[in-house]
Design a protein around this motif. Structure first.
Motif, mmCIF file in Angstrom:
data_model
loop_
_atom_site.group_PDB
_atom_site.id
_atom_site.type_symbol
_atom_site.label_atom_id
_atom_site.label_comp_id
_atom_site.label_asym_id
_atom_site.label_seq_id
_atom_site.Cartn_x
_atom_site.Cartn_y
_atom_site.Cartn_z
ATOM 1 N N TYR A 33 -21.993 -160.111 43.988
ATOM 2 C CA TYR A 33 -20.760 -159.642 43.376
ATOM 3 C C TYR A 33 -20.346 -158.320 44.005
ATOM 4 N N LYS A 34 -19.058 -158.189 44.257
ATOM 5 C CA LYS A 34 -18.513 -157.010 44.917
ATOM 6 C C LYS A 34 -17.860 -156.099 43.889
ATOM 7 N N VAL A 35 -17.318 -154.987 44.362
ATOM 8 C CA VAL A 35 -16.727 -153.972 43.492
ATOM 9 C C VAL A 35 -15.618 -154.557 42.628
ATOM 10 N N GLU A 36 -14.748 -155.360 43.231
ATOM 11 C CA GLU A 36 -13.625 -155.905 42.470
ATOM 12 C C GLU A 36 -14.098 -156.877 41.390
ATOM 13 N N ASP A 37 -15.220 -157.556 41.623
ATOM 14 C CA ASP A 37 -15.771 -158.441 40.596
ATOM 15 C C ASP A 37 -16.189 -157.640 39.363
ATOM 16 N N TRP A 38 -16.893 -156.545 39.603
ATOM 17 C CA TRP A 38 -17.374 -155.730 38.480
ATOM 18 C C TRP A 38 -16.229 -155.028 37.759
ATOM 19 N N LEU A 39 -15.241 -154.545 38.518
ATOM 20 C CA LEU A 39 -14.085 -153.914 37.878
ATOM 21 C C LEU A 39 -13.309 -154.924 37.030
ATOM 22 N N ALA A 40 -13.136 -156.122 37.561
ATOM 23 C CA ALA A 40 -12.431 -157.165 36.802
ATOM 24 C C ALA A 40 -13.230 -157.572 35.570
ATOM 25 N N PHE A 41 -14.539 -157.650 35.698
ATOM 26 C CA PHE A 41 -15.397 -157.995 34.561
ATOM 27 C C PHE A 41 -15.275 -156.954 33.448
ATOM 28 N N ILE A 42 -15.352 -155.680 33.816
ATOM 29 C CA ILE A 42 -15.235 -154.601 32.826
ATOM 30 C C ILE A 42 -13.849 -154.595 32.199
ATOM 31 N N GLY A 80 -4.708 -158.886 36.691
ATOM 32 C CA GLY A 80 -4.088 -159.803 37.647
ATOM 33 C C GLY A 80 -4.222 -159.308 39.071
ATOM 34 N N PHE A 81 -4.031 -158.021 39.295
ATOM 35 C CA PHE A 81 -4.174 -157.477 40.642
ATOM 36 C C PHE A 81 -5.631 -157.509 41.096
ATOM 37 N N LEU A 82 -6.561 -157.194 40.196
ATOM 38 C CA LEU A 82 -7.977 -157.261 40.565
ATOM 39 C C LEU A 82 -8.406 -158.709 40.823
ATOM 40 N N GLY A 83 -7.858 -159.648 40.080
ATOM 41 C CA GLY A 83 -8.141 -161.057 40.334
ATOM 42 C C GLY A 83 -7.615 -161.499 41.682
ATOM 43 N N SER A 84 -6.491 -160.935 42.106
ATOM 44 C CA SER A 84 -5.965 -161.234 43.443
ATOM 45 C C SER A 84 -6.917 -160.754 44.523
ATOM 46 N N CYS A 85 -7.573 -159.628 44.275
ATOM 47 C CA CYS A 85 -8.570 -159.132 45.240
ATOM 48 C C CYS A 85 -9.700 -160.141 45.410
ATOM 49 N N ILE A 86 -10.137 -160.714 44.312
ATOM 50 C CA ILE A 86 -11.206 -161.715 44.369
ATOM 51 C C ILE A 86 -10.716 -162.968 45.091
ATOM 52 N N GLY A 87 -9.477 -163.364 44.816
ATOM 53 C CA GLY A 87 -8.913 -164.539 45.477
ATOM 54 C C GLY A 87 -8.770 -164.355 46.977
ATOM 55 N N VAL A 156 -2.742 -150.230 40.296
ATOM 56 C CA VAL A 156 -2.114 -151.236 41.163
ATOM 57 C C VAL A 156 -2.282 -150.819 42.625
ATOM 58 N N PHE A 157 -2.094 -149.544 42.918
ATOM 59 C CA PHE A 157 -2.263 -149.055 44.289
ATOM 60 C C PHE A 157 -3.710 -149.225 44.757
ATOM 61 N N GLY A 158 -4.663 -148.898 43.898
ATOM 62 C CA GLY A 158 -6.067 -149.100 44.242
ATOM 63 C C GLY A 158 -6.392 -150.559 44.497
ATOM 64 N N SER A 159 -5.832 -151.435 43.671
ATOM 65 C CA SER A 159 -6.035 -152.874 43.872
ATOM 66 C C SER A 159 -5.411 -153.326 45.188
ATOM 67 N N LEU A 160 -4.251 -152.782 45.512
ATOM 68 C CA LEU A 160 -3.608 -153.134 46.784
ATOM 69 C C LEU A 160 -4.438 -152.664 47.970
ATOM 70 N N LEU A 161 -5.101 -151.519 47.846
ATOM 71 C CA LEU A 161 -5.978 -151.064 48.926
ATOM 72 C C LEU A 161 -7.154 -152.021 49.113
ATOM 73 N N ILE A 162 -7.722 -152.496 48.005
ATOM 74 C CA ILE A 162 -8.796 -153.487 48.100
ATOM 75 C C ILE A 162 -8.262 -154.785 48.710
ATOM 76 N N LEU A 163 -7.052 -155.181 48.292
ATOM 77 C CA LEU A 163 -6.429 -156.386 48.860
ATOM 78 C C LEU A 163 -6.240 -156.255 50.366
ATOM 79 N N ILE A 164 -5.788 -155.090 50.807
ATOM 80 C CA ILE A 164 -5.588 -154.876 52.243
ATOM 81 C C ILE A 164 -6.923 -154.953 52.974
#
Length: 191
Positions: A33-42, A80-87, A156-164
């Motif tokens: 599990y990566k950072v976005e997984d744990w953030l989305a879980f919390i 939703g944005f954190l879930g996009s990171c996982i996707g 949202v900006f942080g999630s976009l950085l993970i997405l990038i």
């Protein structure tokens, strides 16, 4: 039409063999599990607690908490944005793969490379605009709590950085993968 309960077959010596098969789970490891997984879980469980507090205050105590509806809405946006990171990381977003069947394998693979590059560019533009809007919204507060709306755009900006970051990883993976021989193997090679 039968279900697994009624589709038993008689095996040797009168034993009953079921067609129903249960797959065993893989071994659990926290490193999967990566950072976005744990953030989305919390965030998911914070959202669940917020909605539960809203339900309890509204229907049990008949005195609704005004902030729960707005906070739950913002938590859902962030989730939703954190879930996009996982996707993006799993390459599991929905896309149309109709025309690749009529193109050659090399052309289809190059089209997927262009699409991956467009994803990186599009997410970069979104992050740029999110970064531009954060200071403009710092004077605006939420309706129910004295918290700036720019906090939401910061997430949202942080999630976009993970997405990038994940999109660039995917783009590099596609660039380093040679074009497959068969057109049907293109989607499998991009994973």
């Amino acid at each position: 039409m039968t279900d697994y309960k009624t589709s038993n077959k008689s095996g040797e010596a009168g034993t009953i063999v079921s067609d129903f098969h249960i797959e065993e789970d893989d071994h659990f490891s926290f490193s999967d599990y990566k950072v976005e997984d744990w953030l989305a879980f919390i965030l998911f469980w914070l959202l669940a607690l917020t909605v539960f507090a809203q339900f309890m205050s509204r229907y049990v105590f008949e005195s609704p908490l005004g902030w729960t509806e707005e906070i739950a809405r913002y938590q859902l946006i962030c989730l939703g944005f954190l879930g996009s990171c996982i996707g993006i990381r799993n390459n599991s977003h929905i896309f149309v793969s109709l025309f690749h069947r009529w193109f050659s394998a090399k052309l289809s693979h190059n089209i997927y490379r262009v699409i991956a590059l467009c994803n990186v560019l599009f997410l970069s533009i979104l992050a740029y605009f999110a970064w531009q809007i954060i200071p403009l919204l710092s004077i605006h507060k939420m309706a129910s709590l004295p918290i700036s709306i720019s906090v939401l755009y910061g997430v949202v900006f942080g999630s976009l950085l993970i997405l990038i970051f994940r999109s660039v990883q995917h783009f590099i993976r596609i660039l380093s993968t040679p074009a497959p021989d068969k057109t049907d193997d293109i989607l499998a090679s991009c994973d």
